[in-house]
Motif scaffolding. Structure first.
Motif, PDB file in Angstrom:
ATOM      1  N   GLY A 280       0.762  -1.116   0.073  1.00 16.12           N
ATOM      2  CA  GLY A 280       0.179  -0.085   0.020  1.00 16.12           C
ATOM      3  C   GLY A 280       0.664   1.392  -0.128  1.00 16.12           C
ATOM      4  O   GLY A 280       2.132   1.224   0.682  1.00 16.12           O
ATOM      5  N   ASN A 317      -7.014  -1.090   3.662  1.00 17.44           N
ATOM      6  CA  ASN A 317      -8.306  -1.304   2.940  1.00 17.44           C
ATOM      7  C   ASN A 317      -8.494  -0.353   1.838  1.00 17.44           C
ATOM      8  O   ASN A 317      -7.629   0.306   1.356  1.00 17.44           O
ATOM      9  N   LYS A 318     -10.007  -0.082   1.466  1.00 17.78           N
ATOM     10  CA  LYS A 318     -10.252   0.718   0.332  1.00 17.78           C
ATOM     11  C   LYS A 318      -9.663   2.281   0.573  1.00 17.78           C
ATOM     12  O   LYS A 318      -9.168   2.987  -0.385  1.00 17.78           O
ATOM     13  N   LYS A 319      -9.707   2.739   1.787  1.00 19.22           N
ATOM     14  CA  LYS A 319      -9.425   4.191   2.213  1.00 19.22           C
ATOM     15  C   LYS A 319      -8.049   4.243   2.854  1.00 19.22           C
ATOM     16  O   LYS A 319      -7.348   5.313   2.642  1.00 19.22           O
ATOM     17  N   ARG A 389      -4.844   6.285   2.168  1.00 17.53           N
ATOM     18  CA  ARG A 389      -4.166   5.314   0.972  1.00 17.53           C
ATOM     19  C   ARG A 389      -4.282   6.139  -0.247  1.00 17.53           C
ATOM     20  O   ARG A 389      -5.349   6.728  -0.590  1.00 17.53           O
ATOM     21  N   ILE A 391      -4.660   5.743  -4.063  1.00 18.30           N
ATOM     22  CA  ILE A 391      -5.074   4.869  -5.113  1.00 18.30           C
ATOM     23  C   ILE A 391      -4.456   4.912  -6.277  1.00 18.30           C
ATOM     24  O   ILE A 391      -4.030   5.935  -6.849  1.00 18.30           O
TER      25      ILE A 391
END
Length: 391
Positions: A280, A317-319, A389, A391
């Motif tokens: 990440g 995670n996604k965020k 995070r 993207i």
């Protein structure tokens, strides 16, 4: 000029005035007639509070006169016109003097002042009101109105007192933080400077060998660099500089940090293990990121003098990207957790001054991250870092 102890109520002057106006409107809505020209209500209570505490007697008197006119222009209206005009003028002049009184004296004066004009009002109304309604007027004017003013005055004074105590507490905490910061910095700087001064004095010896002279100069340089680092830590805490934003691979950066911390961990007989999730990325300053986690991991290591285990774990995670630092130490109480990041507060015994943890917290905030600490006495502590995070 208003006393400093009463500036809080004045700060909310517009809101307080609005409450007084609304209260007067409500009093008229729930009023009752004694006869064709006499209307009874509790308008005296909000009027006295607004006139004495806010110096808005003329405005509130005008409001009362306008509302009373809706019931008809009769003898009662003219009585209200003269009565409240007279009181509003008096309160306009005595309000500054009133606000400079002590709290208990303001309560007593507002209550007595209301009682005085209630007696005057009662005396005048006795002439026009039938005898069988005198008891109603007496209760409304002599008992209810003064008690209502006394209760509201007491509430206002208690709120003012609590606000004053709160401001004093904030001031005391700020001064204490400055004192602790000064003590921490002076303590950290004094040690290397004392050593540097001592070796500098040794350099004055004429018989000193060149080898030792170079050795002493090297020690002095190291001690001055240590003092400079303390100042840098303080400046980082005060205003962390995020000079360049880079795309950071969290797992790689943590792995690099752990390599740097490995010798210190070995000296304390501590085993550091990793459990990294999928790769990440976050946006931040590499140097500050390293400094943040080096400070935290060093504190964790030094808080385990008898050895133990430390687990570094990441979660994606996604965020967000979550970083956990878990130890098997003695743990901390809730009070200790709340004090983390304060100046001169340390978790590693007598070592350090708390600047390292303060710097780490400041860097995380500058990188728009969050820190959450959970701990149980006798079990261990878990630091949870969360960063947005990329993207």
């Amino acid at each position: 000029m208003l006393p400093k102890r009463f500036l809080t109520f004045q700060y909310y002057k517009k809101t307080a005035l609005l409450y007084c106006i609304v209260s007067i409107m409500v009093c008229f809505l729930f009023s009752y007639r004694l006869n064709d020209s006499v209307v009874m209500d509790l308008r005296m209570v909000p009027f006295m509070i607004g006139a004495l505490y806010l110096r808005q007697g003329p405005l509130l008197a005008l409001l009362i006169i306008v509302f009373r006119s809706f019931y008809g222009i009769d003898s009662g209206f003219y009585f209200i016109l003269g009565f409240y005009s007279f009181i509003s003028i008096i309160t306009w002049f005595i309000s500054p003097w009133f606000l400079n009184l002590l709290s208990i004296k303001r309560i007593l004066f507002s209550t007595s002042f209301t009682l005085l004009f209630s007696i005057i009002n009662l005396t005048i109304m006795v002439v026009t009101i039938p005898p069988f309604r005198i008891l109603d007027i007496f209760i409304a004017l002599i008992i209810v109105a003064p008690i209502g003013v006394a209760m509201l005055s007491f509430i206002i004074e208690m709120i003012e007192k609590n606000q004053l105590l709160y401001q004093q507490l904030l001031k005391t905490e700020k001064l204490e933080a400055v004192e602790q910061m000064g003590a921490a910095i002076s303590h950290e700087i004094r040690n290397p400077l004392t050593s540097a001064i001592g070796f500098a004095q040794l350099l004055n010896e004429e018989s000193l060998e060149s080898r030792k002279r170079l050795q002493y100069l090297s020690i002095i340089k190291g001690e001055l660099e240590a003092a400079e680092q303390v100042i840098k830590d303080y400046l980082t805490f005060s205003k962390p500089q995020i000079d360049t934003l880079e795309k950071l691979n969290v797992n790689n950066e943590l792995f690099h940090i752990l390599k740097l911390m490995e010798p210190l961990a070995n000296s304390y007989s501590i085993k550091i293990s990793c459990k990294f999730s999928s790769i990440g990325y976050i946006e931040g300053d590499r140097q500050n990121f390293h400094q943040c986690f080096i400070n935290i991991i060093r504190n964790v290591i030094e808080s385990l003098p008898n050895g133990g285990d430390i687990l570094i774990e990441t979660e994606v995670n996604k965020k967000n990207i979550i970083i956990y630092i878990k130890d098997s130490g003695l743990g901390m109480s809730k009070i200790n957790i709340e004090r983390l990041g304060e100046p001169h507060y340390v978790t590693n015994g007598k070592k350090g001054t708390g600047l390292g943890t303060m710097v780490a917290y400041s860097i995380v905030r500058a990188m728009k991250g969050t820190i959450d600490v959970k701990s149980e006495v006798g079990i261990g502590t878990t630091y949870r870092f969360s960063f947005k995070r990329m993207i």
